[in-house]
Design an enzyme around this catalytic site. Structure first.
Site, PDB file in Angstrom:
ATOM      1  N   THR A 176       0.897  -1.155   0.000  1.00  0.00           N
ATOM      2  CA  THR A 176       0.000   0.000   0.000  1.00  0.00           C
ATOM      3  C   THR A 176       0.930   1.198   0.000  1.00  0.00           C
ATOM      4  O   THR A 176       2.092   1.058   0.352  1.00  0.00           O
ATOM      5  CB  THR A 176      -0.879  -0.004   1.281  1.00  0.00           C
ATOM      6  N   ARG A 204     -13.693  -7.267  -2.865  1.00  0.00           N
ATOM      7  CA  ARG A 204     -13.156  -7.097  -1.510  1.00  0.00           C
ATOM      8  C   ARG A 204     -12.598  -5.670  -1.354  1.00  0.00           C
ATOM      9  O   ARG A 204     -11.877  -5.168  -2.195  1.00  0.00           O
ATOM     10  CB  ARG A 204     -12.054  -8.120  -1.263  1.00  0.00           C
ATOM     11  N   GLY A 206     -10.430  -3.188   1.317  1.00  0.00           N
ATOM     12  CA  GLY A 206      -9.593  -3.203   2.513  1.00  0.00           C
ATOM     13  C   GLY A 206      -9.801  -1.976   3.372  1.00  0.00           C
ATOM     14  O   GLY A 206     -10.801  -1.253   3.251  1.00  0.00           O
ATOM     15  N   ASP A 207      -8.844  -1.732   4.248  1.00  0.00           N
ATOM     16  CA  ASP A 207      -8.959  -0.628   5.206  1.00  0.00           C
ATOM     17  C   ASP A 207      -8.601   0.725   4.613  1.00  0.00           C
ATOM     18  O   ASP A 207      -9.039   1.760   5.120  1.00  0.00           O
ATOM     19  CB  ASP A 207      -8.035  -0.890   6.401  1.00  0.00           C
ATOM     20  N   THR A 227      -0.976   0.463   6.757  1.00  0.00           N
ATOM     21  CA  THR A 227      -0.712  -0.609   5.795  1.00  0.00           C
ATOM     22  C   THR A 227      -0.640  -1.942   6.533  1.00  0.00           C
ATOM     23  O   THR A 227      -0.009  -2.022   7.581  1.00  0.00           O
ATOM     24  CB  THR A 227       0.600  -0.377   5.024  1.00  0.00           C
ATOM     25  N   GLY A 228      -1.311  -2.944   6.003  1.00  0.00           N
ATOM     26  CA  GLY A 228      -1.279  -4.255   6.652  1.00  0.00           C
ATOM     27  C   GLY A 228      -2.542  -5.033   6.356  1.00  0.00           C
ATOM     28  O   GLY A 228      -3.249  -4.723   5.394  1.00  0.00           O
TER      29      GLY A 228
HETATM   30  N1  ASP Z   1      -4.104  -2.595   3.901  1.00  0.00           N
HETATM   31  C1  ASP Z   1      -4.141  -3.018   2.539  1.00  0.00           C
HETATM   32  C2  ASP Z   1      -5.440  -3.733   2.282  1.00  0.00           C
HETATM   33  O1  ASP Z   1      -5.874  -4.483   3.132  1.00  0.00           O
HETATM   34  C3  ASP Z   1      -3.020  -3.909   2.143  1.00  0.00           C
HETATM   35  C4  ASP Z   1      -1.685  -3.571   2.723  1.00  0.00           C
HETATM   36  O2  ASP Z   1      -1.452  -2.481   3.209  1.00  0.00           O
HETATM   37  O3  ASP Z   1      -0.803  -4.416   2.707  1.00  0.00           O
HETATM   38  O4  ASP Z   1      -6.009  -3.587   1.234  1.00  0.00           O
END
Ligand code: ASP
Length: 318
Positions: A176, A204, A206-207, A227-228
């Site tokens: 991200t 889907r 994400g956050d 990020t995560g």
């Molecule tokens: N947070 C991001 C998501 O879930 C992915 C990431 O930051 O690795 O879409």
């Protein structure tokens, strides 16, 4: 008021594991982060606004195929791209977000157009693309967003799924980009953009575009870009939780950011990190995994890029 500016950027917590990293690649990541810091600094050093600085920095990160956003975004399990992005202005908590789009060269500009040119805050699909068209933003075709490396990651992930050998190597799954800034006028802003997670299901989200989860900014407290594991970040409302801890518990930025990243997220299996800046320009960039591509610049004080823990004590950079 003209104070000092602070800028922090990230290219995701999905770092290549140290034993698989080559010197050339490491140099390329540092060079890209350094270049992007320069883009944001250019805005801030001319007395520009935090919101313009995070927009410019995230566009530069989206244009860089090394990172999972814009060009270089990961693939869904059907081999398509679905990108998410959000931006928030700490002055008045105005915000714009988009999810599941493909076409605009810079998804973050589409999020900003939602913020500035519509009455809405969160848009998806055709409606979001229509906002981008009306704002006359640049579009690209699928070929622009394709990178061989991301395609190979998808094939490898699908193969491991079939064979039942899927591991949780973050460099294959995560990534991200984001930026947070305090400008010389005391205003905060945050921006985040992502291709999401490799082999995610179509639809889907994400956050990153969920305000209060992966992105948040409020002049009263802080600006955050995360990020995560997106699902865990949404469940904990990570970014807003940090702001709320500062407001209601009186915690400092680093106390709140570390409590969430190092204690709360691991409790629900949420691997990742975040970048944060408060209204005094103090910064924090905690992560609970191998590393996080990141860079920071505190005007006339402290400037660096980093990937792994060994490079410096990154929990609280200042
Ligand atoms: N947070 C991001 C998501 O879930 C992915 C990431 O930051 O690795 O879409």
């Amino acid at each position: 008021m003209t104070g000092r500016f602070s800028l922090v950027i990230h290219g995701g917590a999905g770092v290549i594991q140290p034993e698989q990293m080559t010197k050339e690649r490491e140099t390329a990541y540092h060079a890209a982060l350094d270049r992007v810091l320069g883009v944001g600094e250019k805005v801030l050093s001319k007395d520009g606004s935090a919101i313009d600085a995070v927009t410019a920095a995230v566009c530069a990160l989206e244009d860089e195929p090394l990172f999972n956003a814009g060009r270089g975004a990961v693939f869904t399990r059907e081999g398509t791209h679905e990108m998410d992005a959000a931006i928030m202005d700490g002055r008045d908590r105005r915000t714009g977000a988009v999810a599941g789009i493909c076409g605009p060269r810079n998804p973050i500009r589409t999020a900003r157009a939602v913020m500035e040119q519509t009455d809405h805050v969160f848009m998806i699909g055709e409606g979001a693309l229509d906002v981008a068209r009306r704002a006359e933003l640049s579009f690209e075709d699928e070929r622009y967003f394709f990178t061989q490396e991301r395609w190979d990651s998808l094939q490898e992930t699908l193969r491991m799924e079939r064979e039942g050998t899927l591991d949780d190597d973050p460099s294959r799954r995560h990534g991200t980009v984001g930026a947070v800034a305090l400008d010389r006028h005391g205003n905060l802003a945050a921006a985040t953009s992502t291709g999401g997670m490799t082999a995610k299901r179509q639809g889907r989200v994400g956050d990153s575009p969920v305000i209060g989860a992966g992105t948040f900014a409020d002049n009263a407290t802080c600006a955050i870009s995360a990020t995560g594991d997106g699902e865990a970040y949404i469940r904990l409302c990570v970014a807003h939780e940090i702001s709320a801890r500062m407001r209601f518990l009186g915690e400092s930025l680093s106390q709140a950011a570390e409590a969430i990243t190092l204690s709360e997220l691991p409790m629900i299996g949420g691997s990742g990190g975040l970048i944060a800046v408060d209204s005094k320009g103090r910064i924090s960039a905690p992560y609970n995994c191998d590393g996080m591509y990141r860079g920071w610049s505190i005007e006339n004080q402290n400037r660096a890029t980093a990937i792994y823990e060994s490079e410096n004590r990154s929990r609280t950079e200042s």
